[in-house]
Design a protein around this motif. Structure first.
Motif, PDB file in Angstrom:
ATOM      1  N   ALA A  84       5.609 105.187  65.713  1.00 28.78           N
ATOM      2  CA  ALA A  84       4.660 106.254  65.382  1.00 28.78           C
ATOM      3  C   ALA A  84       3.593 106.385  66.465  1.00 28.78           C
ATOM      4  N   THR A  85       2.975 105.262  66.805  1.00 28.38           N
ATOM      5  CA  THR A  85       1.944 105.271  67.846  1.00 28.38           C
ATOM      6  C   THR A  85       2.539 105.643  69.193  1.00 28.38           C
ATOM      7  N   GLN A  86       3.747 105.185  69.463  1.00 28.85           N
ATOM      8  CA  GLN A  86       4.380 105.493  70.739  1.00 28.85           C
ATOM      9  C   GLN A  86       4.702 106.986  70.845  1.00 28.85           C
ATOM     10  N   ALA A  87       5.088 107.618  69.738  1.00 24.27           N
ATOM     11  CA  ALA A  87       5.363 109.059  69.741  1.00 24.27           C
ATOM     12  C   ALA A  87       4.083 109.846  70.048  1.00 24.27           C
ATOM     13  N   ILE A  88       2.971 109.392  69.480  1.00 22.17           N
ATOM     14  CA  ILE A  88       1.681 110.043  69.740  1.00 22.17           C
ATOM     15  C   ILE A  88       1.286 109.880  71.203  1.00 22.17           C
ATOM     16  N   ILE A  89       1.396 108.651  71.709  1.00 17.36           N
ATOM     17  CA  ILE A  89       0.996 108.364  73.086  1.00 17.36           C
ATOM     18  C   ILE A  89       1.849 109.140  74.083  1.00 17.36           C
ATOM     19  N   SER A  90       3.140 109.330  73.772  1.00 18.89           N
ATOM     20  CA  SER A  90       4.023 110.090  74.658  1.00 18.89           C
ATOM     21  C   SER A  90       3.491 111.506  74.873  1.00 18.89           C
ATOM     22  N   ILE A  91       2.962 112.097  73.814  1.00 18.40           N
ATOM     23  CA  ILE A  91       2.402 113.453  73.923  1.00 18.40           C
ATOM     24  C   ILE A  91       1.088 113.427  74.681  1.00 18.40           C
ATOM     25  N   LEU A  92       0.219 112.476  74.354  1.00 16.57           N
ATOM     26  CA  LEU A  92      -1.098 112.404  74.996  1.00 16.57           C
ATOM     27  C   LEU A  92      -0.989 112.173  76.500  1.00 16.57           C
ATOM     28  N   LEU A  93      -0.080 111.285  76.908  1.00 12.86           N
ATOM     29  CA  LEU A  93       0.033 110.933  78.324  1.00 12.86           C
ATOM     30  C   LEU A  93       0.766 111.994  79.149  1.00 12.86           C
ATOM     31  N   ASN A  94       1.410 112.945  78.484  1.00  7.93           N
ATOM     32  CA  ASN A  94       2.111 114.006  79.205  1.00  7.93           C
ATOM     33  C   ASN A  94       1.441 115.370  79.029  1.00  7.93           C
ATOM     34  N   SER A  95       0.184 115.357  78.596  1.00 11.70           N
ATOM     35  CA  SER A  95      -0.586 116.595  78.421  1.00 11.70           C
ATOM     36  C   SER A  95      -1.829 116.508  79.300  1.00 11.70           C
ATOM     37  N   PRO A  96      -1.758 117.016  80.535  1.00  9.69           N
ATOM     38  CA  PRO A  96      -2.882 116.879  81.470  1.00  9.69           C
ATOM     39  C   PRO A  96      -4.159 117.560  81.008  1.00  9.69           C
ATOM     40  N   GLN A  97      -4.062 118.508  80.070  1.00  7.55           N
ATOM     41  CA  GLN A  97      -5.253 119.205  79.589  1.00  7.55           C
ATOM     42  C   GLN A  97      -6.056 118.375  78.589  1.00  7.55           C
ATOM     43  N   ILE A  98      -5.525 117.212  78.184  1.00  2.00           N
ATOM     44  CA  ILE A  98      -6.220 116.345  77.234  1.00  2.00           C
ATOM     45  C   ILE A  98      -6.993 115.269  77.984  1.00  2.00           C
ATOM     46  N   GLU A  99      -8.236 115.038  77.587  1.00  3.05           N
ATOM     47  CA  GLU A  99      -9.030 113.931  78.121  1.00  3.05           C
ATOM     48  C   GLU A  99      -8.641 112.686  77.330  1.00  3.05           C
ATOM     49  N   ILE A 100      -7.806 111.817  77.921  1.00  2.00           N
ATOM     50  CA  ILE A 100      -7.167 110.756  77.154  1.00  2.00           C
ATOM     51  C   ILE A 100      -8.033 109.510  76.944  1.00  2.00           C
ATOM     52  N   GLY A 101      -9.152 109.395  77.625  1.00  2.00           N
ATOM     53  CA  GLY A 101     -10.024 108.246  77.409  1.00  2.00           C
ATOM     54  C   GLY A 101      -9.657 107.050  78.278  1.00  2.00           C
ATOM     55  N   GLU A 102     -10.536 106.064  78.308  1.00  2.00           N
ATOM     56  CA  GLU A 102     -10.429 104.940  79.224  1.00  2.00           C
ATOM     57  C   GLU A 102      -9.210 104.061  78.960  1.00  2.00           C
ATOM     58  N   ALA A 103      -8.929 103.747  77.689  1.00  2.00           N
ATOM     59  CA  ALA A 103      -7.835 102.823  77.361  1.00  2.00           C
ATOM     60  C   ALA A 103      -6.489 103.371  77.815  1.00  2.00           C
ATOM     61  N   LEU A 104      -6.220 104.631  77.519  1.00  2.00           N
ATOM     62  CA  LEU A 104      -4.945 105.224  77.910  1.00  2.00           C
ATOM     63  C   LEU A 104      -4.862 105.459  79.415  1.00  2.00           C
ATOM     64  N   LYS A 105      -5.994 105.799  80.029  1.00  2.00           N
ATOM     65  CA  LYS A 105      -6.003 105.956  81.490  1.00  2.00           C
ATOM     66  C   LYS A 105      -5.606 104.652  82.171  1.00  2.00           C
ATOM     67  N   ASN A 106      -6.204 103.558  81.726  1.00  2.00           N
ATOM     68  CA  ASN A 106      -5.908 102.252  82.320  1.00  2.00           C
ATOM     69  C   ASN A 106      -4.453 101.855  82.086  1.00  2.00           C
ATOM     70  N   TYR A 107      -3.959 102.112  80.881  1.00  2.00           N
ATOM     71  CA  TYR A 107      -2.565 101.778  80.556  1.00  2.00           C
ATOM     72  C   TYR A 107      -1.599 102.573  81.431  1.00  2.00           C
ATOM     73  N   LYS A 108      -1.867 103.875  81.587  1.00  2.00           N
ATOM     74  CA  LYS A 108      -0.982 104.721  82.394  1.00  2.00           C
ATOM     75  C   LYS A 108      -1.003 104.300  83.862  1.00  2.00           C
ATOM     76  N   GLU A 109      -2.193 104.044  84.388  1.00  2.00           N
ATOM     77  CA  GLU A 109      -2.314 103.650  85.799  1.00  2.00           C
ATOM     78  C   GLU A 109      -1.646 102.303  86.063  1.00  2.00           C
TER      79      GLU A 109
END
Length: 356
Positions: A84-109
């Motif tokens: 469930a959380t992974q499905a949400i994160i997949s959308i957040l990390l592939n939507s450049p118009q969303i400000e994803i916040g520090e935790a997700l930015k660090n995880y993606k980088e």
């Protein structure tokens, strides 16, 4: 590593989870009918869909991409119950118009250069995400062992996947698959392609299967309404100033509105080129938009308050209270009678059920 709990497929749960991991201006809403164009229009912009279905080991074979755009973030589901959380994160990390916040930015980088399996492994080390997810764990009255409970044949097991647009193409991202699944290209409306794929997916199951849920990850309607409110108020201010500059007598209500909204903004030159009737029409339209935005804000505030209350109940441990009630009933000699009544009610329900 601490286990991840199963979480309920509920828009209030997912919305709070998104906020808890540091993402603002995004909410989740349930879609009851993909053909309801009015509901879809009200949710715009929609960043992606989360589709819940009953998973079976004998599911249809999916054709996954082995070579795909490396900017598309895809991770395998390595952690049990994290879909469930992974499905949400997949959308957040592939939507450049969303400000994803520090935790997700660090995880993606940190994981951008890793393969999908290692990305899935690393998710378990992101404390903010894991804590947000497990905050929805249901209190367990008894713990008999530390062994993980594995699903058996015949158990109801549900799975979440994502549908989202990315660089002119629609993808299905399923962490249990080897790679992304390409749905197809789109020109103007990615939702049309996603809708076709989701409905086709549903048709693969037996007609008696109804255990589906579709959720939209979209811009927060309160955020959107506040933007409309601000821009409309600005337009009213400029229009009233223009009318006043043109020598048009304002009503007392308009004068009061001008006082309330007034600031240092200057009259826009293009407004001076409009007629009095056009300016008054502009004023009327802006006021209508404000009224609509205020209605949305009121509705969304009430909905978010309901989410807050429901989530509080989900997280609260009622077990000590229930056990204390049983103790009190036992001390008063009422427990046996209550149990008999409960058994009688259960027997009546069973007798009333139609025979198969």
């Amino acid at each position: 590593m601490q286990e991840w709990c199963t979480i309920e497929s509920d828009p209030g749960v997912f919305t709070e989870l998104i906020n808890a991991i540091g993402v603002q201006g995004v909410q989740v809403e349930e879609i009851y009918d993909l053909n309801d164009e009015q509901q879809i229009a009200q949710m715009q912009p929609i960043y992606g869909f989360i589709f819940l279905f009953r998973w079976t080991s004998k599911g249809e074979k999916r054709e996954c991409l082995k070579i795909y755009d490396q900017d598309l973030f895809f991770a395998n589901q390595v952690i049990q119950n994290a879909c469930a959380t992974q499905a949400i994160i997949s959308i957040l990390l592939n939507s450049p118009q969303i400000e994803i916040g520090e935790a997700l930015k660090n995880y993606k980088e940190f994981t951008i250069a890793l393969d999908p399996k290692e990305r899935g492994n690393c998710l378990g080390g992101v404390e903010v995400i894991k804590t947000a997810h497990n905050s929805f764990a249901r209190p367990e009255p008894f713990i008999f062992s530390n062994e993980k409970k594995k699903a058996k044949e015949g158990d109801d097991v549900f799975h979440f996947v994502s549908y989202l647009p990315f660089k002119g193409k629609v993808y299905e991202l399923d962490g249990l698959q080897e790679g992304p699944i390409l749905i197809g290209e789109y020109q103007d409306d990615w939702i049309v392609r996603a809708k076709e794929a989701i409905l086709k997916r549903i048709q693969h199951y037996q007609e008696k299967e109804t255990a589906f849920t579709l959720l939209a990850v979209n811009q927060c309607r309160k955020f959107k309404a506040n933007k409309i409110l601000s821009s409309s108020q600005n337009e009213i201010l400029l229009t009233l100033k223009t009318l006043e500059f043109m020598g048009v007598e304002l009503s007392e209500e308009q004068k009061q509105q001008l006082i309330e909204l007034s600031n240092q903004q200057n009259i826009e030159q293009e407004l001076l080129q409009e007629s009095k009737e056009e300016l008054l029409n502009r004023l009327n339209n802006a006021n209508n938009r404000i009224q609509e935005a205020q209605i949305i804000l009121s509705e969304e505030t009430a909905k978010f308050q309901k989410y807050k209350e429901e989530n509080s109940r989900r997280k609260h441990n009622y077990i000590p209270f229930i056990l204390e009630l049983f103790k009190m009933a036992q001390r008063k000699g009422q427990l046996e009678g209550l149990l008999e009544k409960a058994q009688q009610k259960q027997q009546q329900k069973l007798q009333q059920q139609p025979k198969k």
